[in-house]
Design a protein around this motif. Structure first.
Motif, short mmCIF file in Angstrom:
data_model
loop_
_atom_site.label_atom_id
_atom_site.label_comp_id
_atom_site.label_asym_id
_atom_site.label_seq_id
_atom_site.Cartn_x
_atom_site.Cartn_y
_atom_site.Cartn_z
N ARG A 167 0.69 -1.32 -0.13
CA ARG A 167 0.00 -0.11 -0.05
C ARG A 167 0.83 1.14 -0.10
NH1 ARG A 167 -5.02 -1.82 3.92
NH2 ARG A 167 -6.00 -3.29 2.32
N GLU A 168 0.35 2.29 0.03
CA GLU A 168 0.91 3.66 -0.16
C GLU A 168 1.59 3.90 1.09
OE1 GLU A 168 -0.30 8.60 -0.49
OE2 GLU A 168 -1.79 6.92 -0.52
N ASP A 169 1.61 3.60 2.27
CA ASP A 169 2.03 3.82 3.43
C ASP A 169 3.33 2.66 3.49
OD1 ASP A 169 0.71 1.73 3.93
OD2 ASP A 169 -0.11 2.53 5.78
N GLY A 170 3.48 1.68 2.73
CA GLY A 170 4.63 0.82 2.58
C GLY A 170 4.03 -0.66 3.43
N SER A 171 2.71 -0.52 3.95
CA SER A 171 2.28 -1.68 4.77
C SER A 171 2.20 -2.87 3.60
CB SER A 171 0.97 -1.30 5.26
OG SER A 171 -0.09 -1.16 4.70
#
Length: 140
Positions: free
Chosen positions: A64-68
């Protein structure tokens, strides 16, 4: 001084027209006689999938965008993903050699930073993944 008359050397003309004719006839023969694929059944209408919604590939890791990281809708880590994906690959009997690892499909969010994506691919390969393919969407 006496001049000698020299007869001009006659060169044989190369007759390539007969070669071209033979090749052309062979081409026509194979076009008529040969068939590359059997024809489709004329009574079958194929499905039009132009307007179908794209589906993510199965067993793909999502960043995802946040790196998760998420796998099949639940949060995960690289090690947990590789362990679960390896067990799934063993069930499907598509496992390659252990040295090469197994292929990983990675779906990355459009807004994920490129440096984070490259780092994630490096971490996957360092943890034992084989070829990492980043899944993208084709635009028209």
């Amino acid at each position: 001084m006496k001049k000698l008359s020299i007869a001009p050397i006659k060169r044989k003309s190369e007759n390539t027209i007969s070669l071209i004719n033979i090749v052309f006839l062979m081409l026509i023969f194979f076009l008529i006689a040969g068939q590359l694929a059997p024809p489709l059944d004329k009574t079958v209408d194929l499905i039009d999938s132009k307007d179908a919604d794209p589906l993510p590939p199965p067993n793909a890791l999502v960043a995802r965008e946040d790196g998760s990281l998420h796998f099949r809708g639940s949060p995960t880590t690289i090690e947990a993903f590789l362990q679960e994906a390896a067990s799934l690959e063993a069930v499907e009997e598509d496992v390659q050699s252990e040295q090469a690892g197994f292929p990983v499909r990675l779906i990355a969010d459009r807004d994920l930073a490129a440096t984070a994506l490259i780092g994630l691919v490096g971490e996957l390969q360092a943890a034992g993944a084989g070829k990492v393919t980043v899944v993208t969407m084709r635009t028209q």
